[in-house]
Design a protein around this motif. Structure first.
Motif, PDB file in Angstrom:
ATOM      1  N   MET A  12       1.018  -1.470   0.285  1.00 31.46           N
ATOM      2  CA  MET A  12       0.033  -0.275  -0.232  1.00 31.46           C
ATOM      3  C   MET A  12       0.877   0.893   0.026  1.00 31.46           C
ATOM      4  SD  MET A  12      -3.390  -0.890   2.380  1.00 31.46           S
ATOM      5  CE  MET A  12      -2.021  -1.536   3.537  1.00 31.46           C
ATOM      6  N   PHE A  13       2.064   1.207   0.879  1.00 27.60           N
ATOM      7  CA  PHE A  13       3.030   2.626   0.888  1.00 27.60           C
ATOM      8  C   PHE A  13       3.545   2.655  -0.472  1.00 27.60           C
ATOM      9  CE2 PHE A  13       2.299   2.649   5.629  1.00 27.60           C
ATOM     10  CZ  PHE A  13       1.303   3.767   5.473  1.00 27.60           C
ATOM     11  N   GLN A  14       4.328   1.333  -1.331  1.00 25.22           N
ATOM     12  CA  GLN A  14       4.442   1.530  -2.410  1.00 25.22           C
ATOM     13  C   GLN A  14       3.618   2.334  -3.224  1.00 25.22           C
ATOM     14  OE1 GLN A  14       5.860  -2.399  -2.783  1.00 25.22           O
ATOM     15  NE2 GLN A  14       7.710  -1.778  -2.828  1.00 25.22           N
ATOM     16  N   TYR A  15       1.944   1.912  -3.317  1.00 23.78           N
ATOM     17  CA  TYR A  15       1.421   2.528  -4.404  1.00 23.78           C
ATOM     18  C   TYR A  15       0.996   4.067  -4.009  1.00 23.78           C
ATOM     19  CZ  TYR A  15      -3.135   3.726  -5.855  1.00 23.78           C
ATOM     20  OH  TYR A  15      -4.178   4.164  -7.065  1.00 23.78           O
ATOM     21  N   ILE A  16       0.610   4.334  -2.184  1.00 27.75           N
ATOM     22  CA  ILE A  16       0.420   5.891  -2.221  1.00 27.75           C
ATOM     23  C   ILE A  16       2.172   6.370  -2.736  1.00 27.75           C
ATOM     24  CG2 ILE A  16       0.400   7.249  -0.354  1.00 27.75           C
ATOM     25  CD1 ILE A  16      -0.763   5.438   1.404  1.00 27.75           C
ATOM     26  N   ALA A  17       3.271   6.096  -2.670  1.00 24.82           N
ATOM     27  CA  ALA A  17       4.464   7.214  -3.278  1.00 24.82           C
ATOM     28  C   ALA A  17       4.578   7.367  -4.733  1.00 24.82           C
ATOM     29  CB  ALA A  17       5.731   5.626  -2.534  1.00 24.82           C
ATOM     30  N   LYS A  18       3.654   6.118  -5.400  1.00 23.25           N
ATOM     31  CA  LYS A  18       3.571   6.623  -6.871  1.00 23.25           C
ATOM     32  C   LYS A  18       2.953   7.901  -6.959  1.00 23.25           C
ATOM     33  CE  LYS A  18       4.522   1.967  -7.911  1.00 23.25           C
ATOM     34  NZ  LYS A  18       4.030   0.860  -8.823  1.00 23.25           N
ATOM     35  N   LYS A  19       1.342   7.952  -6.263  1.00 23.73           N
ATOM     36  CA  LYS A  19       0.189   8.543  -6.463  1.00 23.73           C
ATOM     37  C   LYS A  19       0.252   9.916  -5.402  1.00 23.73           C
ATOM     38  CE  LYS A  19      -1.537   5.962  -9.114  1.00 23.73           C
ATOM     39  NZ  LYS A  19      -2.173   6.704 -10.582  1.00 23.73           N
ATOM     40  N   ALA A  20       1.035   9.794  -3.731  1.00 25.48           N
ATOM     41  CA  ALA A  20       0.482  11.203  -2.866  1.00 25.48           C
ATOM     42  C   ALA A  20       1.462  12.365  -3.576  1.00 25.48           C
ATOM     43  CB  ALA A  20       0.246  10.656  -1.979  1.00 25.48           C
ATOM     44  N   CYS A  21       0.637  13.306  -3.254  1.00 30.13           N
ATOM     45  CA  CYS A  21       1.577  14.636  -3.940  1.00 30.13           C
ATOM     46  C   CYS A  21       1.822  14.594  -1.751  1.00 30.13           C
ATOM     47  CB  CYS A  21       0.658  15.443  -3.534  1.00 30.13           C
ATOM     48  SG  CYS A  21      -0.876  15.969  -2.050  1.00 30.13           S
ATOM     49  N   GLN A  22       2.950  15.604  -2.205  1.00 29.73           N
ATOM     50  CA  GLN A  22       3.537  16.046  -0.493  1.00 29.73           C
ATOM     51  C   GLN A  22       2.835  16.243   0.445  1.00 29.73           C
ATOM     52  OE1 GLN A  22       6.616  15.402   0.412  1.00 29.73           O
ATOM     53  NE2 GLN A  22       6.322  15.852   2.595  1.00 29.73           N
ATOM     54  N   GLY A  23       2.996  16.256   2.234  1.00 29.00           N
ATOM     55  CA  GLY A  23       1.410  16.080   3.034  1.00 29.00           C
ATOM     56  C   GLY A  23       0.823  15.650   2.982  1.00 29.00           C
ATOM     57  N   ALA A  24      -0.187  14.687   1.670  1.00 27.09           N
ATOM     58  CA  ALA A  24      -0.974  13.833   1.438  1.00 27.09           C
ATOM     59  C   ALA A  24      -1.125  13.354   2.907  1.00 27.09           C
ATOM     60  CB  ALA A  24      -0.831  12.705   0.193  1.00 27.09           C
ATOM     61  N   TYR A  25      -2.971  13.396   2.997  1.00 32.16           N
ATOM     62  CA  TYR A  25      -3.417  12.940   4.502  1.00 32.16           C
ATOM     63  C   TYR A  25      -3.643  11.020   3.915  1.00 32.16           C
ATOM     64  CZ  TYR A  25      -7.234  11.873   7.917  1.00 32.16           C
ATOM     65  OH  TYR A  25      -7.725  10.891   8.757  1.00 32.16           O
ATOM     66  N   ILE A  26      -2.845  10.186   5.141  1.00 35.33           N
ATOM     67  CA  ILE A  26      -3.270   8.881   4.889  1.00 35.33           C
ATOM     68  C   ILE A  26      -4.044   8.208   5.970  1.00 35.33           C
ATOM     69  CG2 ILE A  26      -2.224   6.517   4.795  1.00 35.33           C
ATOM     70  CD1 ILE A  26       0.030   7.991   4.087  1.00 35.33           C
ATOM     71  N   GLY A  27      -5.200   7.689   6.626  1.00 33.21           N
ATOM     72  CA  GLY A  27      -5.804   7.480   7.243  1.00 33.21           C
ATOM     73  C   GLY A  27      -6.055   5.851   7.152  1.00 33.21           C
TER      74      GLY A  27
END
Length: 143
Positions: free
Chosen positions: A89-104
């Motif tokens: 999941m974090f590998q996916y988020i790293a490809k898509k998220a902007c700096q400071g994205a909210y992960i809840g």
């Protein structure tokens, strides 16, 4: 064990089956179909051909990511399978998220320490109110 991680392979049958094994809330099949279709990412871990763990992410795919349905078959718990789910999941988020994205996420009581290892903080905490939820009831009237 012969583990295989498959991205975006979560089916309604797998979802329903694994959630039942850990006594999570049950949903109608047709509702699960829609929910999975609207997920931005899913992951299934197999041992040979047997699905043993799932997770998914919902959100806007840039600023907000909400980790849902992190489930490991009870026969496979305490074997670092959850760690594999989180890594995917974090590998996916790293490809898509902007700096400071909210992960809840919302943790079950027994898993709080597990999520803290990944930097999640319990709420309430300094500057953050309590995590909250509400289960929708079609019969309830909101004033």
């Amino acid at each position: 064990m012969n583990l295989e991680i498959r991205d975006n392979a979560l089916t309604p049958d797998i979802y329903i089956s694994l959630r039942k094994k850990v006594d999570f809330k049950e949903y109608a099949y047709d509702d699960v179909v829609v929910a999975l279709h609207n997920s931005i990412y899913t992951v299934v871990i197999y041992d040979d051909d047997k699905p043993i763990a799932i997770s998914r992410i919902v959100g806007d795919d840039r600023i907000v990511f909400f980790i849902k349905d992190v489930v490991v078959d009870p026969d496979y718990q305490k074997m670092k399978i959850g760690k594999l789910l989180m890594k995917s999941m974090f590998q996916y988020i790293a490809k898509k998220a902007c700096q400071g994205a909210y992960i809840g996420l919302m943790s079950t009581p027994c898993c709080v320490e597990f999520y803290e290892k990944y930097g999640f903080v319990k709420r309430p905490s300094e500057g953050l109110g309590p995590g909250m939820l509400k289960y929708f009831d079609k019969n309830e009237v909101i004033a």
